[in-house]
Design an enzyme around this catalytic site. Structure first.
Site, PDB file in Angstrom:
ATOM      1  N   GLY A 147      37.224  40.948  46.260  1.00  0.00           N
ATOM      2  CA  GLY A 147      36.450  40.381  45.160  1.00  0.00           C
ATOM      3  C   GLY A 147      37.210  39.180  44.662  1.00  0.00           C
ATOM      4  N   HIS A 148      36.736  37.992  44.994  1.00  0.00           N
ATOM      5  CA  HIS A 148      37.438  36.768  44.621  1.00  0.00           C
ATOM      6  C   HIS A 148      36.625  36.024  43.565  1.00  0.00           C
ATOM      7  CE1 HIS A 148      39.689  36.771  48.760  1.00  0.00           C
ATOM      8  NE2 HIS A 148      39.917  37.837  48.021  1.00  0.00           N
ATOM      9  N   GLN A 190      42.876  40.943  49.971  1.00  0.00           N
ATOM     10  CA  GLN A 190      43.891  41.974  49.726  1.00  0.00           C
ATOM     11  C   GLN A 190      45.277  41.301  49.617  1.00  0.00           C
ATOM     12  OE1 GLN A 190      41.453  42.904  52.542  1.00  0.00           O
ATOM     13  NE2 GLN A 190      40.305  43.297  50.698  1.00  0.00           N
ATOM     14  N   ASP A 206      44.088  40.952  44.000  1.00  0.00           N
ATOM     15  CA  ASP A 206      43.595  40.433  42.723  1.00  0.00           C
ATOM     16  C   ASP A 206      44.581  39.516  42.019  1.00  0.00           C
ATOM     17  OD1 ASP A 206      41.328  42.004  43.180  1.00  0.00           O
ATOM     18  OD2 ASP A 206      42.252  43.727  42.186  1.00  0.00           O
ATOM     19  N   ASP A 209      49.425  32.853  31.151  1.00  0.00           N
ATOM     20  CA  ASP A 209      48.922  32.899  29.768  1.00  0.00           C
ATOM     21  C   ASP A 209      48.912  34.321  29.207  1.00  0.00           C
ATOM     22  OD1 ASP A 209      46.912  32.956  31.930  1.00  0.00           O
ATOM     23  OD2 ASP A 209      45.487  33.436  30.335  1.00  0.00           O
ATOM     24  N   GLY A 227      34.790  47.424  39.557  1.00  0.00           N
ATOM     25  CA  GLY A 227      34.780  47.543  38.096  1.00  0.00           C
ATOM     26  C   GLY A 227      35.830  48.519  37.572  1.00  0.00           C
ATOM     27  N   LYS A 270      43.582  34.814  44.090  1.00  0.00           N
ATOM     28  CA  LYS A 270      43.458  34.033  45.323  1.00  0.00           C
ATOM     29  C   LYS A 270      42.219  33.146  45.283  1.00  0.00           C
ATOM     30  CE  LYS A 270      43.542  37.889  47.679  1.00  0.00           C
ATOM     31  NZ  LYS A 270      43.909  38.847  46.619  1.00  0.00           N
ATOM     32  N   GLY A 271      41.130  33.696  44.725  1.00  0.00           N
ATOM     33  CA  GLY A 271      39.871  32.945  44.651  1.00  0.00           C
ATOM     34  C   GLY A 271      40.062  31.652  43.874  1.00  0.00           C
TER      35      GLY A 271
HETATM   36  P1  GDP Z   1      41.582  37.644  43.858  1.00  0.00           P
HETATM   37  O1  GDP Z   1      41.000  38.887  44.420  1.00  0.00           O
HETATM   38  O2  GDP Z   1      43.011  37.465  44.234  1.00  0.00           O
HETATM   39  O3  GDP Z   1      40.770  36.413  44.127  1.00  0.00           O
HETATM   40  O4  GDP Z   1      41.582  37.847  42.275  1.00  0.00           O
HETATM   41  P2  GDP Z   1      40.346  38.408  41.376  1.00  0.00           P
HETATM   42  O5  GDP Z   1      39.335  37.358  41.263  1.00  0.00           O
HETATM   43  O6  GDP Z   1      39.934  39.749  41.842  1.00  0.00           O
HETATM   44  O7  GDP Z   1      41.098  38.680  40.004  1.00  0.00           O
HETATM   45  C1  GDP Z   1      41.755  37.664  39.302  1.00  0.00           C
HETATM   46  C2  GDP Z   1      41.112  37.542  37.910  1.00  0.00           C
HETATM   47  O8  GDP Z   1      41.957  36.761  37.090  1.00  0.00           O
HETATM   48  C3  GDP Z   1      39.769  36.824  37.924  1.00  0.00           C
HETATM   49  O9  GDP Z   1      38.954  37.377  36.925  1.00  0.00           O
HETATM   50  C4  GDP Z   1      40.140  35.380  37.588  1.00  0.00           C
HETATM   51  O10 GDP Z   1      39.077  34.662  36.976  1.00  0.00           O
HETATM   52  C5  GDP Z   1      41.274  35.587  36.631  1.00  0.00           C
HETATM   53  N1  GDP Z   1      42.307  34.535  36.612  1.00  0.00           N
HETATM   54  C6  GDP Z   1      42.794  33.819  37.657  1.00  0.00           C
HETATM   55  N2  GDP Z   1      43.813  33.032  37.243  1.00  0.00           N
HETATM   56  C7  GDP Z   1      43.968  33.278  35.928  1.00  0.00           C
HETATM   57  C8  GDP Z   1      44.885  32.793  34.932  1.00  0.00           C
HETATM   58  O11 GDP Z   1      45.778  32.003  35.189  1.00  0.00           O
HETATM   59  N3  GDP Z   1      44.753  33.314  33.667  1.00  0.00           N
HETATM   60  C9  GDP Z   1      43.795  34.235  33.342  1.00  0.00           C
HETATM   61  N4  GDP Z   1      43.758  34.671  32.074  1.00  0.00           N
HETATM   62  N5  GDP Z   1      42.913  34.702  34.249  1.00  0.00           N
HETATM   63  C10 GDP Z   1      43.010  34.234  35.513  1.00  0.00           C
HETATM   64  P1  IMO Z   2      41.135  41.309  46.799  1.00  0.00           P
HETATM   65  O1  IMO Z   2      40.868  40.459  48.014  1.00  0.00           O
HETATM   66  C1  IMO Z   2      42.735  45.006  45.110  1.00  0.00           C
HETATM   67  C2  IMO Z   2      42.631  48.557  47.669  1.00  0.00           C
HETATM   68  C3  IMO Z   2      41.735  49.696  47.215  1.00  0.00           C
HETATM   69  C4  IMO Z   2      42.505  50.885  47.756  1.00  0.00           C
HETATM   70  C5  IMO Z   2      43.040  50.351  49.087  1.00  0.00           C
HETATM   71  C6  IMO Z   2      42.209  50.744  50.299  1.00  0.00           C
HETATM   72  O2  IMO Z   2      40.116  41.168  45.735  1.00  0.00           O
HETATM   73  O3  IMO Z   2      42.534  41.113  46.321  1.00  0.00           O
HETATM   74  P2  IMO Z   2      39.852  49.890  51.221  1.00  0.00           P
HETATM   75  O4  IMO Z   2      38.499  49.916  50.586  1.00  0.00           O
HETATM   76  O5  IMO Z   2      40.329  48.520  51.583  1.00  0.00           O
HETATM   77  O6  IMO Z   2      39.985  50.866  52.337  1.00  0.00           O
HETATM   78  O7  IMO Z   2      40.839  50.439  50.058  1.00  0.00           O
HETATM   79  O8  IMO Z   2      43.070  48.937  48.964  1.00  0.00           O
HETATM   80  N1  IMO Z   2      41.960  47.249  47.789  1.00  0.00           N
HETATM   81  C7  IMO Z   2      42.113  46.245  46.913  1.00  0.00           C
HETATM   82  N2  IMO Z   2      42.774  46.182  45.744  1.00  0.00           N
HETATM   83  N3  IMO Z   2      42.115  43.899  45.573  1.00  0.00           N
HETATM   84  C8  IMO Z   2      41.471  43.931  46.763  1.00  0.00           C
HETATM   85  O9  IMO Z   2      40.955  42.823  47.342  1.00  0.00           O
HETATM   86  C9  IMO Z   2      41.413  45.156  47.470  1.00  0.00           C
HETATM   87  N4  IMO Z   2      40.843  45.539  48.629  1.00  0.00           N
HETATM   88  C10 IMO Z   2      41.197  46.823  48.817  1.00  0.00           C
HETATM   89  O10 IMO Z   2      41.624  49.741  45.818  1.00  0.00           O
HETATM   90  O11 IMO Z   2      43.598  51.172  46.935  1.00  0.00           O
HETATM   91 MG    MG Z   3      39.993  40.602  43.781  1.00  0.00          MG
END
Ligand code: GDP
Ligand code: IMO
Ligand code: MG
Length: 427
Positions: A40-41, A223, A13, A332, A301, A16-17
């Site tokens: 979840g990207h 991940q 999280d 930020d 969630g 990356k997305g």
């Molecule tokens: P990923 O799994 O690595 O793609 O990341 P996620 O999408 O799960 O979580 C990143 C969250 O941070 C998302 O809700 C993005 O919209 C948000 N986000 C990404 N870059 C920034 C940033 O620079 N500032 C803020 N406030 N939110 C960001």
């Molecule tokens: P993105 O791509 C954050 C975590 C789970 C758990 C562990 C094992 O959005 O960054 P699993 O279901 O993979 O067997 O769970 O890994 N986990 C993540 N945490 N972002 C993810 O993906 C994750 N994918 C798995 O919460 O701790």
């Molecule tokens: Mg994510």
């Protein structure tokens, strides 16, 4: 430089997305190489939010070919649902390619993920319950079903029969659950096959051909390094190799095909699920990071646990991935703090560790050694050039560069595509 890997270097999280989206404009192919719909990207384009779980981010660009590589685990029902919801929003999904070698997440994998977590009780991993671990386990045990099996009803039914025999024993005798019905699964999956057939390709030869033709291929990690099966905080990890090295095995290319490796890190740190997290913040600061950073999981969630930037883990991940650059996201969010902590070492039984400790007990039980640096209170979401950032924010990025020994190329200051500052480099 045709092969670019983009990897998370914390516990997922990192944004990356958003960064994949940023690069996609100049990219011909975007390939997912590991994981499944545990990811979840999030991408925010013109205020519109897309949350992609299984489909590569490149789907949003008509000029990009999105590829699901052999190292990914695919839940066909989830994939079809994701494709349909993208189509409903006007996204053309016909270009998606899926490797026939990718493994299928089956109904018993979902059930086993749920029941094993329940059985583990307080020792549970906190998985996403998407069946990821059980699917990779079957892949290694060589009783998995693959995407290509969907194209041969006889083989599919036979392989399912073999696997189900064992799984039903496990479900009924060990976990006291009802057995799953062979016929029902065959009908369900072969129904999916009709919808997915046109997407199934030899993605290895497509990717290798694209690279040979000088096309830009982006390997979209899911991940992150600290969740890596071999190098992360085992057993609190996922069941694949998110690190850049995993891109070769999971996509079917060689190490020399990847010449640029971009690590994504938040300016602080989060973790979802169980497991050690030395730089976890105290409840007051943790709550601020949670709320200001909107740290709620894109997939489940769940509230993300929040903490400070862990320079020891980041340096470890930088080396594991041979990062050529870092992108620091969510800068930020730190505007909320008058001073900012950075974890620069760990202490365990009176000994200081500046490098990632070799055994789990130390990482589990260590205390963080924090250094405190000056914060800034300015709203930086409008910054677009380094000069727009307060001096303290620039110093913070320099500290990250020094501690990780990796240049910072971009700093992200908001979720939107344009909320980004180029710090160094030229593309
Ligand atoms: P990923 O799994 O690595 O793609 O990341 P996620 O999408 O799960 O979580 C990143 C969250 O941070 C998302 O809700 C993005 O919209 C948000 N986000 C990404 N870059 C920034 C940033 O620079 N500032 C803020 N406030 N939110 C960001
Ligand atoms: P993105 O791509 C954050 C975590 C789970 C758990 C562990 C094992 O959005 O960054 P699993 O279901 O993979 O067997 O769970 O890994 N986990 C993540 N945490 N972002 C993810 O993906 C994750 N994918 C798995 O919460 O701790
Ligand atoms: Mg994510």
């Amino acid at each position: 430089m045709p092969g670019i890997a983009l990897v998370g270097i914390q516990w997922g999280d990192e944004g990356k997305g958003k960064v994949t989206d940023l690069l996609a404009e100049r990219t011909d192919v975007v390939v997912r190489y590991q994981g499944g719909n545990n990811a979840g990207h999030t991408i925010v384009v013109d205020g519109e939010r897309y949350a992609l779980h299984l489909v590569p981010t490149g789907i949003l660009y008509p000029h990009c070919t999105p590829v699901i590589g052999p190292g990914v685990v695919v839940n066909p029902a989830v994939l079809i649902e994701e494709l349909e919801s993208l189509e409903e929003r006007g996204v053309d999904t016909s270009r998606l390619m899926i490797s026939g070698n990718a493994h299928l997440i089956m109904p018993y994998h979902l059930e086993l993920d749920r029941v094993t977590e329940r059985r583990l009780g307080k020792n549970r991993l906190g998985t996403t319950k998407r069946g990821i671990g059980p699917t990779y386990a079957d892949k290694a045990a060589r009783i998995g079903l693959r995407v290509q099996d969907l194209l041969d009803p006889k083989i599919f039914s036979e392989k399912l029969g073999v696997a189900l025999k064992e799984k039903n024993l496990l479900l009924t005798r060990v976990y006291g659950r009802l057995p799953l019905d062979h016929k029902e699964i065959v009908e369900e999956y072969l129904g999916h096959a009709q919808l997915l057939e046109r997407h199934i390709h030899d993605t290895n030869s497509f990717l290798q051909g694209s690279l040979d033709a000088g096309k830009t291929v982006l390997f979209e990690g899911a991940q992150a390094a600290m969740l890596d099966l071999d190098h992360g905080t085992y057993p609190f990890v996922t069941s694949s190799n998110p690190i850049a090295g995993g891109a070769c095995a999971g996509a079917g290319v060689g190490p020399l095909d990847i010449t640029r490796i971009i690590g994504i890190t938040k300016s602080y740190c989060t973790r979802v699920g169980s497991g050690p997290f030395p730089s976890e913040a105290d409840p007051t600061d943790g709550e601020i990071l949670l709320e200001v950073g909107a740290e709620y999981g894109t997939t489940t969630g769940r509230k993300r646990r929040c903490g400070w930037f862990d320079a020891v883990a980041a340096r470890y991940a930088a080396r594991l991935n041979t990062l050529t650059e870092l992108v620091v996201t969510k800068l930020d969010v730190l505007s909320a703090f008058p001073s900012i902590k950075i974890c620069v070492g760990y202490e365990y039984e009176g000994e200081r560790y500046n490098d990632f400790p070799p055994n789990q007990t130390i990482f589990n039980k260590c205390e963080p050694i924090f250094e405190e640096v000056k914060g800034w209170s300015d709203d930086i979401t409008g910054a677009r050039a380094p000069g727009d950032l307060p001096e303290a924010a620039r110093s913070y990025l320099e500290a990250i560069e020094e501690l990780t020994r990796t240049p910072v190329s971009w700093a992200s200051v908001g979720p939107g595509r344009d909320e980004i500052v180029r710090i160094s480099g030229d593309s």
